[in-house]
Design a protein around this motif. Structure first.
Motif, PDB file in Angstrom:
ATOM      1  N   THR A 214       0.846  -1.196   0.000  1.00 22.91           N
ATOM      2  CA  THR A 214       0.000   0.000   0.000  1.00 22.91           C
ATOM      3  C   THR A 214       0.880   1.244   0.000  1.00 22.91           C
ATOM      4  OG1 THR A 214      -1.696  -1.174   1.267  1.00 22.91           O
ATOM      5  CG2 THR A 214      -1.851   1.221   1.200  1.00 22.91           C
ATOM      6  N   VAL A 215       0.471   2.245  -0.784  1.00 21.64           N
ATOM      7  CA  VAL A 215       1.192   3.522  -0.827  1.00 21.64           C
ATOM      8  C   VAL A 215       0.204   4.662  -0.605  1.00 21.64           C
ATOM      9  CG1 VAL A 215       2.950   2.623  -2.401  1.00 21.64           C
ATOM     10  CG2 VAL A 215       0.929   3.806  -3.321  1.00 21.64           C
ATOM     11  N   LEU A 216       0.759   5.804  -0.173  1.00 25.08           N
ATOM     12  CA  LEU A 216      -0.036   7.010   0.002  1.00 25.08           C
ATOM     13  C   LEU A 216       0.242   7.936  -1.173  1.00 25.08           C
ATOM     14  CD1 LEU A 216      -1.922   8.701   1.871  1.00 25.08           C
ATOM     15  CD2 LEU A 216       0.169   9.697   2.848  1.00 25.08           C
ATOM     16  N   ALA A 217      -0.796   8.208  -1.975  1.00 26.48           N
ATOM     17  CA  ALA A 217      -0.641   9.066  -3.159  1.00 26.48           C
ATOM     18  C   ALA A 217      -1.792  10.059  -3.211  1.00 26.48           C
ATOM     19  CB  ALA A 217      -0.610   8.224  -4.434  1.00 26.48           C
ATOM     20  N   GLU A 218      -1.451  11.340  -3.359  1.00 25.60           N
ATOM     21  CA  GLU A 218      -2.462  12.393  -3.455  1.00 25.60           C
ATOM     22  C   GLU A 218      -3.411  12.366  -2.260  1.00 25.60           C
ATOM     23  OE1 GLU A 218      -2.682  14.693  -6.122  1.00 25.60           O
ATOM     24  OE2 GLU A 218      -0.731  13.865  -6.636  1.00 25.60           O
ATOM     25  N   GLY A 219      -2.862  12.025  -1.058  1.00 20.39           N
ATOM     26  CA  GLY A 219      -3.660  12.021   0.154  1.00 20.39           C
ATOM     27  C   GLY A 219      -4.566  10.813   0.304  1.00 20.39           C
ATOM     28  N   GLU A 220      -4.401   9.790  -0.569  1.00 17.17           N
ATOM     29  CA  GLU A 220      -5.244   8.601  -0.521  1.00 17.17           C
ATOM     30  C   GLU A 220      -4.373   7.355  -0.489  1.00 17.17           C
ATOM     31  OE1 GLU A 220      -9.077  10.201  -3.114  1.00 17.17           O
ATOM     32  OE2 GLU A 220      -7.523   8.993  -4.084  1.00 17.17           O
ATOM     33  N   LEU A 221      -4.893   6.297   0.142  1.00 15.95           N
ATOM     34  CA  LEU A 221      -4.194   5.020   0.168  1.00 15.95           C
ATOM     35  C   LEU A 221      -4.547   4.214  -1.075  1.00 15.95           C
ATOM     36  CD1 LEU A 221      -4.611   3.995   3.919  1.00 15.95           C
ATOM     37  CD2 LEU A 221      -2.534   4.822   2.786  1.00 15.95           C
ATOM     38  N   TRP A 222      -3.522   3.707  -1.771  1.00 17.52           N
ATOM     39  CA  TRP A 222      -3.708   2.931  -2.993  1.00 17.52           C
ATOM     40  C   TRP A 222      -2.989   1.586  -2.862  1.00 17.52           C
ATOM     41  CZ3 TRP A 222      -5.887   4.494  -7.810  1.00 17.52           C
ATOM     42  CH2 TRP A 222      -6.395   5.791  -7.822  1.00 17.52           C
ATOM     43  N   ALA A 223      -3.605   0.566  -3.448  1.00 21.18           N
ATOM     44  CA  ALA A 223      -2.891  -0.696  -3.619  1.00 21.18           C
ATOM     45  C   ALA A 223      -1.831  -0.486  -4.692  1.00 21.18           C
ATOM     46  CB  ALA A 223      -3.855  -1.798  -4.023  1.00 21.18           C
ATOM     47  N   ALA A 224      -0.650  -1.038  -4.472  1.00 22.79           N
ATOM     48  CA  ALA A 224       0.447  -0.806  -5.411  1.00 22.79           C
ATOM     49  C   ALA A 224       1.260  -2.065  -5.596  1.00 22.79           C
ATOM     50  CB  ALA A 224       1.341   0.328  -4.906  1.00 22.79           C
ATOM     51  N   VAL A 225       1.923  -2.146  -6.733  1.00 21.93           N
ATOM     52  CA  VAL A 225       2.843  -3.242  -7.015  1.00 21.93           C
ATOM     53  C   VAL A 225       4.141  -2.631  -7.511  1.00 21.93           C
ATOM     54  CG1 VAL A 225       1.867  -3.485  -9.340  1.00 21.93           C
ATOM     55  CG2 VAL A 225       3.224  -5.335  -8.356  1.00 21.93           C
ATOM     56  N   ALA A 226       5.234  -3.028  -6.905  1.00 24.40           N
ATOM     57  CA  ALA A 226       6.543  -2.467  -7.242  1.00 24.40           C
ATOM     58  C   ALA A 226       7.170  -3.228  -8.397  1.00 24.40           C
ATOM     59  CB  ALA A 226       7.455  -2.513  -6.032  1.00 24.40           C
ATOM     60  N   GLU A 227       7.890  -2.515  -9.241  1.00 28.02           N
ATOM     61  CA  GLU A 227       8.599  -3.118 -10.356  1.00 28.02           C
ATOM     62  C   GLU A 227      10.098  -3.133 -10.048  1.00 28.02           C
ATOM     63  OE1 GLU A 227       7.672  -1.244 -14.024  1.00 28.02           O
ATOM     64  OE2 GLU A 227       5.617  -2.033 -14.078  1.00 28.02           O
ATOM     65  N   ASP A 228      10.797  -4.106 -10.565  1.00 25.77           N
ATOM     66  CA  ASP A 228      12.252  -4.216 -10.520  1.00 25.77           C
ATOM     67  C   ASP A 228      12.785  -4.637  -9.152  1.00 25.77           C
ATOM     68  OD1 ASP A 228      12.245  -3.447 -13.161  1.00 25.77           O
ATOM     69  OD2 ASP A 228      12.654  -1.337 -12.717  1.00 25.77           O
ATOM     70  N   GLU A 229      12.420  -3.933  -8.093  1.00 25.66           N
ATOM     71  CA  GLU A 229      12.992  -4.245  -6.789  1.00 25.66           C
ATOM     72  C   GLU A 229      11.966  -3.985  -5.705  1.00 25.66           C
ATOM     73  OE1 GLU A 229      15.972  -1.435  -5.349  1.00 25.66           O
ATOM     74  OE2 GLU A 229      15.551  -0.187  -7.106  1.00 25.66           O
ATOM     75  N   SER A 230      12.188  -4.608  -4.533  1.00 27.41           N
ATOM     76  CA  SER A 230      11.265  -4.423  -3.414  1.00 27.41           C
ATOM     77  C   SER A 230      11.436  -3.031  -2.813  1.00 27.41           C
ATOM     78  CB  SER A 230      11.518  -5.490  -2.341  1.00 27.41           C
ATOM     79  OG  SER A 230      12.842  -5.359  -1.830  1.00 27.41           O
ATOM     80  N   VAL A 231      10.373  -2.582  -2.149  1.00 24.19           N
ATOM     81  CA  VAL A 231      10.358  -1.246  -1.556  1.00 24.19           C
ATOM     82  C   VAL A 231      10.064  -1.391  -0.068  1.00 24.19           C
ATOM     83  CG1 VAL A 231       9.222   0.999  -1.549  1.00 24.19           C
ATOM     84  CG2 VAL A 231       9.585  -0.210  -3.718  1.00 24.19           C
ATOM     85  N   GLU A 232      10.845  -0.719   0.773  1.00 24.11           N
ATOM     86  CA  GLU A 232      10.638  -0.769   2.210  1.00 24.11           C
ATOM     87  C   GLU A 232       9.619   0.286   2.633  1.00 24.11           C
ATOM     88  OE1 GLU A 232      11.940  -3.062   4.044  1.00 24.11           O
ATOM     89  OE2 GLU A 232      13.118  -3.880   2.366  1.00 24.11           O
TER      90      GLU A 232
END
Length: 254
Positions: A214-232
């Protein structure tokens, strides 16, 4: 006076009463072969005015008005075709086109002139879809002026006012350069709002992405999928695409 000298008319009169006086007693042969004598000296004059609708049609069939209507019709319809959904230009253009065709038919317009005017507006539109550096606009102005001049060339005594032609040509050029150009440039401009406007912006990882989270974008929580490498958790990511309700992201380089 010249028509009378050339025997093209029967007489000359300065008023309706003078007409009635001069035709009184004249012998007239009717289509069915009968011969009658006119008795108009003491005739009662009855004036029949045009109705409001007849006055409207009379105004429409003025060559200058017909020319303006046709110009507005072509601009309105082509604007609607180039920018579907504007509605207003299309409706106004269709109404003007119907009135213009009525007037041009009554005035026996030369359809070569009509075609040149349509070509002119088409060239104005094409200027913004090709790189001609003003060449198409110049050709459009030339076609518009030429078409306007020959529009009523087959009907002696009827012509479009030259000042009006110059004004319409200048107005069409300004419309092409500024108004229509702004509309098309606005459509070509990248979206800055909504989901498409999020692409390329930065979001904050609220959970680890391995690769989903999950990421915070434009003040909203979105489901997300990372490309290339993992994200902490807490890392900044760049939004690459919006796939329905899920973002595709990539970790920002530090």
């Amino acid at each position: 006076t010249q028509a009378l000298e050339a025997n093209l008319v029967d007489f000359r009169a300065d008023s309706l009463s003078a007409v009635l006086e001069q035709v009184d007693g004249r012998e007239i042969a009717l289509a069915d072969g009968r011969v009658v004598f006119l008795n108009t000296r003491d005739a009662r004059i009855q004036t029949v005015d045009m109705t409001a609708f007849e006055r409207f049609l009379h105004t429409v069939t003025d060559p200058n008005v017909a020319y303006i209507l046709f110009t507005l019709a072509t601009i309105g319809l082509i604007t609607e075709i180039s920018n579907p959904g504007l509605i207003f230009p299309g409706v106004v253009g269709a109404i003007c086109l119907i009135l213009a065709f009525y007037a041009l038919g009554v005035l026996d317009a030369y359809w070569g002139g009509v075609a040149l005017i349509v070509l002119a507006v088409g060239l104005f539109i094409a200027e913004y879809f090709t790189t001609s550096f003003g060449g198409l606009t110049a050709g459009g102005v030339a076609a518009l002026v030429l078409g306007s001049i020959i529009l009523f060339s087959r009907t002696p005594g009827i012509e479009v006012n030259r000042g009006l032609i110059a004004g319409v040509a200048a107005g069409a050029t300004l419309f092409s350069v500024f108004i229509l150009g702004a509309v098309i440039r606005g459509q070509r401009r990248a979206a800055t709002t909504g989901s498409e406007g999020m692409i390329g912006k930065t979001a904050l990882a609220k959970t680890p992405l391995a690769p989903r989270g999950t990421v915070l974008a434009e003040g909203e929580l979105w489901a997300a999928v990372a490309e290339d490498e993992s994200v902490e958790q807490g890392d900044e990511v760049t939004i690459l695409a919006v796939d329905h309700l899920q973002l595709r992201v990539r970790k920002r380089a530090t």
